[in-house]
Structures are given as C-alpha cells and as structure tokens.
Write a protein that holds these residues in place. Structure first.
Motif, PDB file in Angstrom:
ATOM      1  N   LEU A 117       0.808  -1.219   0.000  1.00  0.00           N
ATOM      2  CA  LEU A 117       0.000   0.000   0.000  1.00  0.00           C
ATOM      3  C   LEU A 117       0.845   1.275   0.000  1.00  0.00           C
ATOM      4  O   LEU A 117       0.293   2.371  -0.072  1.00  0.00           O
ATOM      5  CB  LEU A 117      -0.931   0.003   1.227  1.00  0.00           C
ATOM      6  CG  LEU A 117      -1.880  -1.192   1.349  1.00  0.00           C
ATOM      7  CD1 LEU A 117      -2.568  -1.186   2.707  1.00  0.00           C
ATOM      8  CD2 LEU A 117      -2.916  -1.168   0.233  1.00  0.00           C
ATOM      9  N   LEU A 118       2.161   1.123   0.073  1.00  0.00           N
ATOM     10  CA  LEU A 118       3.022   2.313   0.139  1.00  0.00           C
ATOM     11  C   LEU A 118       2.856   3.253  -1.058  1.00  0.00           C
ATOM     12  O   LEU A 118       2.751   4.477  -0.872  1.00  0.00           O
ATOM     13  CB  LEU A 118       4.482   1.891   0.283  1.00  0.00           C
ATOM     14  CG  LEU A 118       4.946   1.553   1.700  1.00  0.00           C
ATOM     15  CD1 LEU A 118       6.299   0.863   1.683  1.00  0.00           C
ATOM     16  CD2 LEU A 118       4.996   2.821   2.556  1.00  0.00           C
ATOM     17  N   PRO A 119       2.824   2.746  -2.313  1.00  0.00           N
ATOM     18  CA  PRO A 119       2.628   3.679  -3.434  1.00  0.00           C
ATOM     19  C   PRO A 119       1.294   4.429  -3.359  1.00  0.00           C
ATOM     20  O   PRO A 119       1.245   5.640  -3.629  1.00  0.00           O
ATOM     21  CB  PRO A 119       2.673   2.761  -4.664  1.00  0.00           C
ATOM     22  CG  PRO A 119       3.440   1.570  -4.219  1.00  0.00           C
ATOM     23  CD  PRO A 119       3.076   1.368  -2.792  1.00  0.00           C
ATOM     24  N   ALA A 120       0.227   3.716  -3.001  1.00  0.00           N
ATOM     25  CA  ALA A 120      -1.080   4.361  -2.888  1.00  0.00           C
ATOM     26  C   ALA A 120      -1.077   5.386  -1.765  1.00  0.00           C
ATOM     27  O   ALA A 120      -1.638   6.492  -1.909  1.00  0.00           O
ATOM     28  CB  ALA A 120      -2.166   3.308  -2.643  1.00  0.00           C
ATOM     29  N   ALA A 121      -0.452   5.044  -0.628  1.00  0.00           N
ATOM     30  CA  ALA A 121      -0.397   5.976   0.493  1.00  0.00           C
ATOM     31  C   ALA A 121       0.394   7.230   0.123  1.00  0.00           C
ATOM     32  O   ALA A 121       0.022   8.355   0.481  1.00  0.00           O
ATOM     33  CB  ALA A 121       0.227   5.291   1.708  1.00  0.00           C
ATOM     34  N   THR A 122       1.469   7.042  -0.607  1.00  0.00           N
ATOM     35  CA  THR A 122       2.289   8.182  -1.028  1.00  0.00           C
ATOM     36  C   THR A 122       1.509   9.117  -1.950  1.00  0.00           C
ATOM     37  O   THR A 122       1.574  10.348  -1.819  1.00  0.00           O
ATOM     38  CB  THR A 122       3.556   7.682  -1.750  1.00  0.00           C
ATOM     39  OG1 THR A 122       4.270   6.790  -0.893  1.00  0.00           O
ATOM     40  CG2 THR A 122       4.472   8.845  -2.112  1.00  0.00           C
ATOM     41  N   SER A 123       0.742   8.541  -2.874  1.00  0.00           N
ATOM     42  CA  SER A 123      -0.051   9.361  -3.804  1.00  0.00           C
ATOM     43  C   SER A 123      -1.187  10.065  -3.075  1.00  0.00           C
ATOM     44  O   SER A 123      -1.423  11.264  -3.291  1.00  0.00           O
ATOM     45  CB  SER A 123      -0.620   8.478  -4.918  1.00  0.00           C
ATOM     46  OG  SER A 123       0.414   7.890  -5.680  1.00  0.00           O
ATOM     47  N   LEU A 124      -1.908   9.340  -2.219  1.00  0.00           N
ATOM     48  CA  LEU A 124      -3.048   9.936  -1.512  1.00  0.00           C
ATOM     49  C   LEU A 124      -2.601  11.004  -0.520  1.00  0.00           C
ATOM     50  O   LEU A 124      -3.340  11.960  -0.259  1.00  0.00           O
ATOM     51  CB  LEU A 124      -3.846   8.856  -0.791  1.00  0.00           C
ATOM     52  CG  LEU A 124      -4.731   7.972  -1.668  1.00  0.00           C
ATOM     53  CD1 LEU A 124      -5.335   6.832  -0.856  1.00  0.00           C
ATOM     54  CD2 LEU A 124      -5.836   8.802  -2.312  1.00  0.00           C
ATOM     55  N   ALA A 125      -1.410  10.842   0.031  1.00  0.00           N
ATOM     56  CA  ALA A 125      -0.911  11.845   0.975  1.00  0.00           C
ATOM     57  C   ALA A 125      -0.690  13.195   0.291  1.00  0.00           C
ATOM     58  O   ALA A 125      -0.716  14.244   0.948  1.00  0.00           O
ATOM     59  CB  ALA A 125       0.387  11.361   1.609  1.00  0.00           C
TER      60      ALA A 125
END
Length: 399
Positions: free
Chosen positions: A359-367
């Motif tokens: 989930l790190l890429p998604a978390a980075t984008s959503l942040a």
C-alpha cells in the motif's frame, strides 16, 4: 588494600546500575515519543475497526449467531482455540478428493505463538478463551497499526504513515484483523521487524523475525528480509552474523518439532500436503480467474480474484518506486507465497493481509492529494471494506 578493592568493586556495580537505569530511561522515552507520533494514526485505525465490527454486528443480528461466535468460533479460529485449550494433537478425518483415499487434517498445520499467547493470558485474566483470543487480536492490531505508521513515517514522512495505516484498516479483508486469527499479531511483528531493519537495528529485527516464524509460515518473508538485508547492506561483523543465524530459528524450530511429532523429516510439509496445500506456481489463482471471467462464481470469489490482481499491480508499483531492500524482499516473498501456493481463492486475501507494504505507493499518492479527494477515496474504500467483510463473515465463507 582489601578495602580499596571493595570500594572499586562497589563503584563498578554502581556505575553499571546507573548505565542500566539510563538505558531503560532512554528506551522508555523512545517508546513514549513513538507512541505520541502514532496516536492519531492509531485513533483513525480504531475508528475503522469499530465501524467495521459494528457493521458486522448489525448483519449478525439478522442471523442466529452472535458476534463473538462469528469472530471467534469459525473456520481456522476453532483450531487455534483448540490448541490454546488442549495443546496439539487434534486431527479430523476428511473424505478423499476425486475418488482418492481419505486423509487427515492435523493441527500441526497451525503455528504455536498465537495460541500459546492466548493460553498464557487466559491463565491470568478472568475471561473465556475466545474473549482472550479476541482481546489479543485487538491489542495486536493496534500494535501493528503503530508499527506500520512508524515504518511509513521513516520511509516517506508522517502524513504517508497516517494514510498507510488507514488504508491497511480499510482493506476489503480487514475484518480478519478483528477475528481470533494470528494475522494481527503476525503483521505487528512484520511491521516492527521491517522498521528495525530500516533504522539499522539488526538484532532487534532478527528477534522479531524469530517470533514471526513461530506465528505463521509466511514468517519466511520476514526471515528472508533480515538475512538478505544483513548480507547485502550491513557491514561484516559479529552483529551481522548473529542476525543471520538468529532470524530463522523460530521457523526452523517449529519444522524440527513437527518432524519429531510426525516421525518424518519433512513432517510439517506432509501435514500441509494433507491439507491440500502445496506449491502450484499460481495454478489455483489462474483457475479461479478463468472461472470469474466465465461468470460462474460467487461475489466473494470475484472479489477475492480482484484483490489478488490488485496485489500484483501494487507490487509492480512498489518495485517501481525502489523501496529499501528489506521492503522489497519481504513483499516479494509474501506475494509469491500467497499466489504460488495452492488453496481456495477465498483465502488468498488473508495471505495478503500482512502485506501492508503493497500500500506504500497508494499511500504516497493519496498523501499528496487534495483533502476532498482523500476523504472521498477513503469513504469509498470504507464502504467496500465494511460491506465485503460483513457479507463474508455472515455468509459462511472460509478465509
């Protein structure tokens, strides 16, 4: 002369006591500071957890089963509770598949740390065995959220750490985080072991890998992360060698114990074979995907296939972002085991649950997204997660 020696000895003991007290004080301060940084993330995770369980409770009120029964007495939870109450030795006859001979399901397929902790705590607290199991799951899931936040913050900053925790709490299979299953405990051990690796605490990471190896067979992913990181990125020395030797001990010790219990060198793998679990290089996933494409499966199977496909897409996105070695090794092996080992497609999302690193890429984008985009995305994920979890638990599918 004797008096001088006694004075020197007393002074040395005093200095050692002061150093130990100082070390404990520093450790306590670090823990408190880490908790303060993670408070908001843990609170948001608990909000997701409470809403998800409440949704399941509303659905369970329409059936003849209580919420405690649905979360604590179903599927593999019965095996874990049986081990906690009576120790190992349970077995259940199963019919043959395709006209083949009958086999046995043995509880040696389940690793000992979670039921062992349940048994130990139940001896102290005046609670039922299922209540104790659910309490341990609850505490473990909070510790897991804390560790996930610590890792996300160390890699990409506090905001990413917060979003990462919320995304993990809103996975479609997040309801398993509230069941009498070891996934919450295992994820906590994974998260803190990876955090220790990223912050260059090899011995701590290896000790946590030992515990992970006693919790789930997927502990091999944590062990590999420690060993590969130690070999590739750590300076040669006693600490590095110690970490390499310590990390696999939990996993190997259980394999040895299973061999002794069964009287066969590969006893654990023989037991898994009886459970129809073996390396199939993704054949079961491909077969399930084909059935979904043909439209001859249930909504749960369709969702399970989508979760696996999403996991593979997220793996590609993660590798493209070039994360630390420990994260790469852990995630690659976890996904490889989840996809490459035979089993019902419904259980694949459970195997992917500890893979919060996906989930790190998604978390980075959503942040980086606008607040309204973030809120709407999380609301949509919450609806999917709560609906899927309630339907899965109340409809009797096996995770």
């Amino acid at each position: 002369m004797i008096g001088h020696e006694l004075t020197v000895e007393a002074s040395a003991k005093t200095e050692q006591a002061v150093l130990q007290k100082t070390w404990r004080s520093i450790l306590v301060r670090r823990v408190i500071l880490s908790y303060r940084r993670a408070r908001l993330a843990i609170f948001c995770y608990l909000a997701c957890k409470v809403l998800g369980v409440s949704w399941i409770a509303m659905q369970s009120s329409e059936s003849d089963k209580s919420l405690a029964t649905m979360l604590g007495y179903v599927w593999d939870a019965q095996w874990y509770l049986g081990i906690a109450q009576n120790g190992y030795g349970q077995a259940e006859l199963i019919p043959g598949y395709g006209g083949g001979p009958a086999g046995r399901w043995q509880d040696l397929a389940f690793f000992p740390l979670y039921p062992g902790v349940v048994r130990a705590v139940s001896e102290v607290l005046p609670m039922t065995i299922v209540g104790t199991a659910l309490l341990i799951t609850f505490v473990s899931s909070c510790v897991a959220a804390w560790g996930i936040h610590a890792l996300g913050t160390a890699l990409h900053g506090k905001r990413v750490g917060l979003v990462l925790v919320i995304l993990w709490g809103l996975l479609p299979q997040a309801f398993i985080q509230s069941m009498a299953y070891p996934e919450a405990l295992f994820t906590a051990l994974c998260a803190w072991s990876l955090y220790a690796l990223v912050t260059q605490r090899l011995i701590t990471a290896s000790l946590l890998a030992v515990a992970a190896g006693l919790t789930r067979p997927l502990g091999v992913a944590v062990v590999a992360a420690v060993v590969v990181t130690a070999v590739l990125t750590s300076p040669r020395g006693r600490r590095t060698l110690s970490a390499i030797l310590i990390a696999p001990l939990g996993l190997l010790s259980y394999f040895v114990w299973a061999a002794v219990c069964t009287g066969r060198p590969l006893g654990y793998f023989d037991v898994q074979r009886d459970w129809k679990t073996h390396v199939d290089f993704g054949e079961s996933v491909i077969a399930a995907t084909t059935r979904v494409a043909a439209g001859h499966v249930s909504a749960v199977e369709q969702t399970s296939v989508l979760i696996v496909i999403a996991g593979l897409v997220l793996l590609w996105a993660l590798l493209s972002s070039r994360p630390p070695t420990a994260v790469v090794v852990f995630t690659l092996i976890l996904v490889a085991v989840a996809v490459g080992v035979s089993g019902f497609i419904q259980i694949k999302p459970r195997f992917l649950l500890p893979g919060f690193t996906l989930l790190l890429p998604a978390a980075t984008s959503l942040a980086k997204a606008r607040p309204i985009t973030l809120v709407m995305t999380l609301a949509a994920l919450a609806f999917i997660s709560f609906t899927y979890g309630a339907y899965f638990v109340t409809s009797g599918y096996t995770p």
